[in-house]
Scaffold this motif. Structure first.
Motif: not given
Length: 116
Positions: A63-77
């Motif tokens: 529970p609580g806040w979490h930060t996610v960073t997505l690299s534009k160079l590595s999408p899953s699909v």
């Protein structure tokens, strides 16, 4: 597909995200995720539900806040020749792979592009 929840935001006109290196956002959950789950983030192009898809594992999240960073160079699909200069919508899908029965909800906040 074990979809536990979904939210989609469609822009009034396409957004150009090509100048950003990464995309970041925060999520908050009310209860622990005891089992297999994931959050899929889709940057939709070409007017359909495809484009750049990122899968964020949530197994064991507390529970609580979490930060996610997505690299534009590595999408899953990627699907149907997406273009970061023409993002028409963003969709967040919660997948409840473990068929968890404990009610939970998620808040999303602070979506932003990062330049380096």
């Amino acid at each position: 597909n074990q979809v536990g929840g979904m939210v989609r935001y469609s822009f009034s006109s396409a957004r150009d995200l090509s100048s950003y290196n990464d995309i970041t956002f925060d999520y908050w959950i009310s209860s622990p995720i005891n089992g297999s789950a994931a959050l899929q983030v889709n940057f939709v192009t070409n007017g359909v539900d495809d484009g750049y898809n990122f899968l964020v594992p949530l197994d064991g999240a507390q529970p609580g806040w979490h930060t996610v960073t997505l690299s534009k160079l590595s999408p899953s699909v990627t699907a149907n020749n997406p273009n970061w200069a023409s993002i028409k919508a963003i969709r967040f899908t919660y997948f409840n792979y473990g068929n968890l029965t404990t009610p939970n909800f998620m808040l999303l906040d602070n979506l932003q592009g990062l330049k380096y």
